[in-house]
Design an enzyme around this catalytic site. Structure first.
Site, mmCIF file in Angstrom:
data_model
loop_
_atom_site.group_PDB
_atom_site.id
_atom_site.type_symbol
_atom_site.label_atom_id
_atom_site.label_comp_id
_atom_site.label_asym_id
_atom_site.label_seq_id
_atom_site.Cartn_x
_atom_site.Cartn_y
_atom_site.Cartn_z
ATOM 1 N N SER A 180 0.831 -1.193 0.000
ATOM 2 C CA SER A 180 0.000 0.000 0.000
ATOM 3 C C SER A 180 0.875 1.257 0.000
ATOM 4 O O SER A 180 1.708 1.441 -0.886
ATOM 5 C CB SER A 180 -0.942 -0.053 1.211
ATOM 6 O OG SER A 180 -1.860 0.996 1.218
ATOM 7 N N ASP A 189 0.494 -4.083 -4.128
ATOM 8 C CA ASP A 189 -0.648 -3.221 -4.414
ATOM 9 C C ASP A 189 -0.378 -1.772 -3.987
ATOM 10 O O ASP A 189 -1.040 -1.251 -3.084
ATOM 11 C CB ASP A 189 -1.921 -3.746 -3.737
ATOM 12 C CG ASP A 189 -3.176 -3.339 -4.500
ATOM 13 O OD1 ASP A 189 -3.149 -3.370 -5.742
ATOM 14 O OD2 ASP A 189 -4.189 -2.991 -3.864
ATOM 15 N N GLU A 209 7.595 10.523 -11.495
ATOM 16 C CA GLU A 209 8.258 9.351 -10.932
ATOM 17 C C GLU A 209 8.871 9.615 -9.564
ATOM 18 O O GLU A 209 8.940 8.707 -8.735
ATOM 19 C CB GLU A 209 9.327 8.838 -11.902
ATOM 20 C CG GLU A 209 8.753 8.204 -13.157
ATOM 21 C CD GLU A 209 9.812 7.608 -14.059
ATOM 22 O OE1 GLU A 209 11.010 7.897 -13.832
ATOM 23 O OE2 GLU A 209 9.459 6.853 -14.979
ATOM 24 N N ARG A 255 6.287 8.674 -6.736
ATOM 25 C CA ARG A 255 5.730 7.323 -6.593
ATOM 26 C C ARG A 255 6.784 6.252 -6.878
ATOM 27 O O ARG A 255 7.885 6.546 -7.346
ATOM 28 C CB ARG A 255 4.561 7.146 -7.563
ATOM 29 C CG ARG A 255 4.959 7.385 -9.012
ATOM 30 C CD ARG A 255 3.822 7.178 -9.996
ATOM 31 N NE ARG A 255 4.199 7.597 -11.341
ATOM 32 C CZ ARG A 255 4.904 6.855 -12.190
ATOM 33 N NH1 ARG A 255 5.295 5.624 -11.828
ATOM 34 N NH2 ARG A 255 5.209 7.309 -13.389
ATOM 35 N N ASP A 274 8.556 3.552 -8.965
ATOM 36 C CA ASP A 274 8.747 3.379 -10.400
ATOM 37 C C ASP A 274 9.984 2.515 -10.633
ATOM 38 O O ASP A 274 10.758 2.263 -9.699
ATOM 39 C CB ASP A 274 8.881 4.737 -11.094
ATOM 40 C CG ASP A 274 10.240 5.375 -10.858
ATOM 41 O OD1 ASP A 274 11.144 5.147 -11.678
ATOM 42 O OD2 ASP A 274 10.405 6.068 -9.835
ATOM 43 N N ASP A 285 13.729 3.012 -9.229
ATOM 44 C CA ASP A 285 14.020 3.039 -7.795
ATOM 45 C C ASP A 285 14.896 1.887 -7.324
ATOM 46 O O ASP A 285 15.374 1.901 -6.187
ATOM 47 C CB ASP A 285 12.709 3.050 -6.994
ATOM 48 C CG ASP A 285 11.941 4.353 -7.178
ATOM 49 O OD1 ASP A 285 12.589 5.396 -7.363
ATOM 50 O OD2 ASP A 285 10.695 4.324 -7.149
ATOM 51 N N HIS A 298 -7.294 -5.390 -1.576
ATOM 52 C CA HIS A 298 -6.043 -4.670 -1.301
ATOM 53 C C HIS A 298 -5.086 -5.533 -0.468
ATOM 54 O O HIS A 298 -3.875 -5.523 -0.695
ATOM 55 C CB HIS A 298 -6.379 -3.373 -0.568
ATOM 56 C CG HIS A 298 -5.267 -2.383 -0.502
ATOM 57 N ND1 HIS A 298 -4.472 -2.062 -1.582
ATOM 58 C CD2 HIS A 298 -4.811 -1.614 0.528
ATOM 59 C CE1 HIS A 298 -3.590 -1.144 -1.225
ATOM 60 N NE2 HIS A 298 -3.764 -0.866 0.054
#
Length: 473
Positions: free
Chosen positions: A171, A194, A205, A208, A210, A213, A281
């Site tokens: 998450s 997820d 990017e 979040r 991507d 990383d 989730h």
């Protein structure tokens, strides 16, 4: 909990400011792309490290049930612990309103200890996650920086290679891992379980998770339906080198119980409530948990869409093979392609989630009649139930095929049992058979042929044995 997930997206929950700086972590601003955008309209700053109070809880094969606390402020706590420089290190990072001592987090470490010697570090940032969603999403930045700081201490103080580090985040925790990875050159692997959509999907990017990383990023999508109106919490955006969409990535089997049966769950009221509100989730970490102990039970197939996968257009695995979703995804030879890769598979609706996909093709014999045909596989490791292969007009010489997901790997296939029926009284007592049945396992390209010259009445089992060489030509 449902209220927290939906309403809290729009609550402020913290004072605004332009920029805040913290020792060893750097500075954090409320400028774009972190705030003031269509996706992140509220101008929030992350909380301080003291307020978030991130803890690093080390479990190892030597202390599998009682953690040792590693402190960023005191690197000597690492040397005084059971941390082993020769081993891989896997960080497990929870998400929104969760905690580092949650059962699933600790269970993930315990499963790892059954298959490897590893340093398993649970990152507990519950004080920063148990707040309004928008604030928690901003706290991700500080927690990610702290994870990167811990890795940096390992590198500088213990000559530890970042290539041996694997970050596993669920998450919001997936984006924590992304933040940490963006600060850690040469990081080995990130697994996003997820990754959450709200405040992250469609952002640049640097905001979040991507593929840049880590050297390898794999992602499992289980709740990728849109947040509005379907309350899908996970992102549908491709986020890794390999993106897995089990059961299509939006609606997981077993997640459509009625509210009472879901809440009054065998695992207790809290677990049941979590499953009712966010069942899809949570499936991502449950699949990963089970994959650790099932190294070949989550084979995933490259495919353009789940519709194509369900239409049997993506079988068998290509020449380079199929990756295993979950713990062993990094064993896939084609993991480091330049373009993101999308994979599909099916799972069970409850433990055990692992499935093994087979294709069965058969050539019918006997009388022409309307009915349905079923097949069961028998092998060295066990046998499957009967699976539907065809319904309609059973015509001699006709060929039909279908794919199914079995609950077990039957091993070496030794025989096949054929069954047919039409559930209609037929005074002529017609007989039907299968002259030849070909079976192929998803991960293999080899075909196994079984033959019979017999025909049987409906609801009578017909056993087919391996064909003689002349029969397979």
């Amino acid at each position: 909990m449902l209220t927290l997930w939906t309403v809290s997206l729009f609550l402020l929950g913290a004072a605004q400011g332009k920029e805040v700086c913290y020792d060893n972590l750097g500075c954090f601003s409320d400028a774009e792309p972190w705030a003031g955008t269509a996706i992140r309209p509220l101008k929030l700053l992350p909380w301080s490290p003291e307020k978030i109070n991130t803890r690093f809880l080390l479990y190892t094969n030597e202390n599998p049930t009682a953690f040792q606390t590693l402190q960023l402020s005191d690197p000597l706590t690492i040397g005084a612990s059971n941390f082993q420089v020769a081993r891989k290190t896997r960080f497990i990072i929870h998400g929104f309103i969760d905690k580092g001592e949650e059962n699933w987090v600790v269970d993930m470490c315990k499963n790892m200890f059954q298959v490897e010697e590893v340093n398993c570090i649970c990152v507990d940032w519950k004080k920063g996650s148990q707040t309004t969603y928008t604030q928690a999403a901003n706290n991700v930045r500080v927690v990610g920086a702290q994870v990167a700081q811990m890795i940096d201490i390992l590198v500088k103080n213990y000559s530890y290679s970042p290539s041996k580090v694997h970050l596993i985040g669920h998450s919001l925790g997936a984006h924590v891992a992304g933040e940490a990875g963006s600060r850690t050159p040469g990081l080995g692997r990130i697994t996003g379980l997820d990754p959450v959509e709200a405040n992250f999907e469609g952002t640049p990017e640097e905001v979040r998770l991507d593929p840049s990383d880590a050297d390898f990023v794999d992602v499992i999508h289980t709740d990728a339906a849109p947040l509005i109106p379907f309350l899908g919490f996970g992102t549908n955006q491709m986020s890794g080198h390999l993106d897995f969409f089990p059961n299509g990535g939006q609606s997981m089997p077993g997640c459509k119980k009625n509210a009472l049966s879901q809440i009054v769950d065998i695992d207790g009221i809290w677990s049941g409530t979590r499953d009712f509100v966010a069942c899809n989730h949570l499936r991502s970490y449950k699949y990963y948990l089970e994959s650790i102990l099932n190294p070949d039970g989550f084979a995933a197939y490259p495919c353009a869409s789940y519709k194509d996968f369900e239409s049997n257009k993506c079988f068998p695995c290509p020449d380079q093979g199929c990756p295993q979703m979950g713990h062993y995804a990094d064993k896939f030879a084609g993991k480091s392609g330049d373009e993101p890769q999308k994979f599909f598979l099916n799972t069970g609706e409850a433990k055990n989630f692992a499935r093994w996909r087979y294709r069965v093709s058969l050539i019918l014999s006997g009388r022409m009649v309307t009915g349905q045909v079923k097949v069961a596989l028998f092998g060295s490791k066990g046998n499957t139930r009967q699976y539907d292969i065809f319904r309609g007009i059973i015509k001699p010489g006709a060929t039909h095929s279908s794919e199914f997901d079995a609950k077990l790997d039957v091993g070496t296939i030794e025989k096949v049992k054929f069954l047919w029926n039409n559930q209609v009284i037929n005074p002529s007592f017609p007989k039907v058979g299968a002259a030849k049945i070909t079976v192929q396992k998803g991960e293999e390209r080899t075909e196994y042929n079984f033959c019979s010259e017999e025909t049987v009445r409906e609801d009578t089992l017909l056993t087919l044995l391996p064909c003689e060489t002349s029969d397979t030509v």
